[in-house]
Enzyme design. Structure first.
Site, PDB file in Angstrom:
ATOM      1  N   ASP A   1      -2.931   6.615  -3.515  1.00 40.78           N
ATOM      2  CA  ASP A   1      -1.827   6.006  -2.786  1.00 40.78           C
ATOM      3  C   ASP A   1      -1.167   4.941  -3.651  1.00 40.78           C
ATOM      4  O   ASP A   1      -1.540   4.746  -4.815  1.00 40.78           O
ATOM      5  CB  ASP A   1      -2.293   5.462  -1.434  1.00 40.78           C
ATOM      6  CG  ASP A   1      -3.167   4.225  -1.542  1.00 40.78           C
ATOM      7  OD1 ASP A   1      -3.739   3.991  -2.615  1.00 40.78           O
ATOM      8  OD2 ASP A   1      -3.295   3.492  -0.543  1.00 40.78           O
TER       9      ASP A   1
ATOM     10  N   SER B   1       0.827  -1.207   0.000  1.00 35.72           N
ATOM     11  CA  SER B   1       0.000   0.000   0.000  1.00 35.72           C
ATOM     12  C   SER B   1       0.859   1.254   0.000  1.00 35.72           C
ATOM     13  O   SER B   1       1.595   1.500  -0.946  1.00 35.72           O
ATOM     14  CB  SER B   1      -0.953  -0.037   1.199  1.00 35.72           C
ATOM     15  OG  SER B   1      -1.818   1.060   1.204  1.00 35.72           O
TER      16      SER B   1
ATOM     17  N   ASP C   1      -1.051   1.631  -3.935  1.00 36.39           N
ATOM     18  CA  ASP C   1      -1.803   0.548  -4.589  1.00 36.39           C
ATOM     19  C   ASP C   1      -3.140   1.032  -5.131  1.00 36.39           C
ATOM     20  O   ASP C   1      -3.958   0.230  -5.588  1.00 36.39           O
ATOM     21  CB  ASP C   1      -1.987  -0.645  -3.650  1.00 36.39           C
ATOM     22  CG  ASP C   1      -2.786  -0.320  -2.394  1.00 36.39           C
ATOM     23  OD1 ASP C   1      -2.834   0.857  -1.996  1.00 36.39           O
ATOM     24  OD2 ASP C   1      -3.354  -1.250  -1.788  1.00 36.39           O
TER      25      ASP C   1
ATOM     26  N   ASP D   1      -5.936   2.088  -4.010  1.00 34.74           N
ATOM     27  CA  ASP D   1      -7.262   1.800  -3.469  1.00 34.74           C
ATOM     28  C   ASP D   1      -7.809   2.985  -2.673  1.00 34.74           C
ATOM     29  O   ASP D   1      -8.945   2.959  -2.209  1.00 34.74           O
ATOM     30  CB  ASP D   1      -7.268   0.523  -2.624  1.00 34.74           C
ATOM     31  CG  ASP D   1      -6.353   0.595  -1.405  1.00 34.74           C
ATOM     32  OD1 ASP D   1      -5.560   1.549  -1.297  1.00 34.74           O
ATOM     33  OD2 ASP D   1      -6.433  -0.318  -0.554  1.00 34.74           O
TER      34      ASP D   1
END
Length: 453
Positions: free
Chosen positions: A241, A102, A243, A245
């Protein structure tokens, strides 16, 4: 190699490079094998994706090797944002695995899991995976599984477009900052076909993050998008961000819009579509959302912080939408999972169908002064929470369901341990700036007294 500390409350994260790496390909192989055993996937199928981190190809290959060795078939979708992996899980109706850390720095990598149709993995299952990866018998199955490849990017974009009609929306100028993360992969497929002028920042996939860290919760990581919005006189900015999501919103003035207020805007829109529906928020989402949901006739459910907890309540209450202070947004039409890209489309639709600016939309919402999330490193988390609890004795209601929350009609303070990092997080909200600052400073003095924070 594996270390127990990398198994967090909701997922797995640890360093793979540096002076003290916490896991490697052998560890990924063990986790892959344990995942198949715990979920009973021998003879079954799951889908796997990975983000752009430089360690991703090696760890993904090892995870697949461990999983197929236990007899599971793997659909490898390759490079994917985390919400693209949630889509793939729903699209194929199978469990899913995403190799990602992440927003963590480049030396990290990790694993996020889901059950079929992007349902959250049970905490007990994550504990069982950890135990089996360390201590279990992972001898291979008599019949190994297979690996096949699939490209789901086009289907992912088509699904999102079907959920948010943009017909009749005015043309917008939109800046998006991919931060060298996975939005550089997904945003062109989703946003480029729309009736917008699209200006991309740091769109090249680069797991070393050469421009800024992939964590939009840190204000300095939003500065490039804020400057670009002002320079290009854009209507709105989108900051993703690592990743992809999560998505933060920047208004036409270059000011960051609180994710809680984005939650309020989308919740109101979704409740107009389904009156009386349920909205899920976490314990530290602004009370502005409570007021908006109440006025719109919706029902509010409060969750612990973290995507696993929110997803579980989304399913339990058949909620139409959920939002967190960290810019995670959850949609029933997206299998109850979190997706920054779908949230961005909702914002673009709301703005495109209005005759005002982004700041005009926000100005119509209830207003509170918020501290933002302030992190401290402390040696004794339980003792620190007890000290804050005692210091606020006689003021407000005290609740320990998610860290410590102290609340009155005019303000609230929440102190809670991070689910992913060795930090104690403080959030404060009050009706006035002066009151918020006083409460913030008082609580920080308690937390940081005698620490190196």
């Amino acid at each position: 190699m594996l270390t127990r500390s990398m198994f967090k409350a909701n997922d797995i994260r640890g360093t793979v490079t540096g002076a003290r790496p916490e896991w490697d390909a052998d560890g990924a192989r063990a986790i892959g094998a344990a995942f198949v055993r715990v979920l009973g996937l021998a003879g079954g199928t799951f889908v796997l994706g990975r983000d752009m981190r430089t360690s991703g190809p090696e760890l993904a290959a090892a995870f697949i090797d461990g999983a197929t060795g236990q007899g599971a078939d793997v659909i490898d979708v390759g490079l994917a944002s985390t919400d693209q992996l949630w889509f793939a899980s729903g699209h194929f109706s199978v469990p899913g695995v995403q190799l990602t850390a992440s927003h963590n720095p480049s030396e990290y990598n990790g694993v996020k899991f889901c059950l079929a149709d992007a349902a959250p993995i049970e905490p007990a299952q994550l504990v069982a995976i950890r135990k089996l990866a360390f201590d279990g018998d992972l001898s291979p199955a008599a019949t190994p599984g297979t690996r096949t490849e699939a490209d789901v990017l086009t289907a992912y974009a088509a699904h999102l477009h079907a959920l948010v009609p943009m017909t009749g929306a005015r043309r917008l100028r939109v800046v998006y900052d991919a931060g060298n993360g996975m939005a550089g992969h997904t945003a062109p497929a989703v946003l480029a076909p729309l009736n917008i002028d699209l200006i991309g920042l740091f769109t090249e996939l680069d797991g070393s993050f050469p421009n800024h860290p992939p964590n939009p919760l840190e204000p300095q990581n939003l500065l490039d998008a804020q400057a670009a919005v002002r320079t290009h006189r854009a209507d709105v900015g989108l900051v993703f961000d690592g990743d992809a999501d999560r998505c933060f919103i920047v208004d036409e003035r270059g000011e960051v819009v609180s994710p809680s207020l984005i939650t309020a805007l989308i919740a109101r829109q979704e409740l107009a579509r389904e009156p009386g529906g349920t909205i899920v928020i976490n314990t530290i989402t602004s009370r502005a959302v409570n007021q908006v949901v109440a006025r719109a006739g919706g029902r509010l459910v409060i969750s612990l912080v973290g995507h696993t907890a929110v997803k579980a309540l989304m399913a339990q209450h058949d909620a139409i939408f959920g939002g967190e202070h960290s810019a995670h947004y959850y949609f029933r039409d997206f299998w109850g999972a979190d997706t920054g890209m779908l949230a961005a489309l909702h914002v673009l639709a709301l703005l495109g169908h209005s005759d005002g600016t982004m700041s005009d939309l926000v100005a119509k919402l209830p207003s509170f002064a918020a501290s933002g999330e302030l992190n401290s490193t402390v040696a004794d988390v339980p003792g620190t929470l007890d000290r804050v609890d005692a210091a606020f004795a006689g003021r407000g209601t005290h609740d320990r369901s998610d860290g410590l929350t102290i609340e009155t009609d005019d303000w609230w303070v929440n102190v809670r341990p991070s689910n992913t990092e060795p930090l104690l997080r403080l959030n404060v909200e009050a009706r006035s700036e002066q009151q918020m600052v006083a409460l913030r400073d008082e609580t920080l003095a308690i937390i940081r007294g005698g620490t190196d924070a």
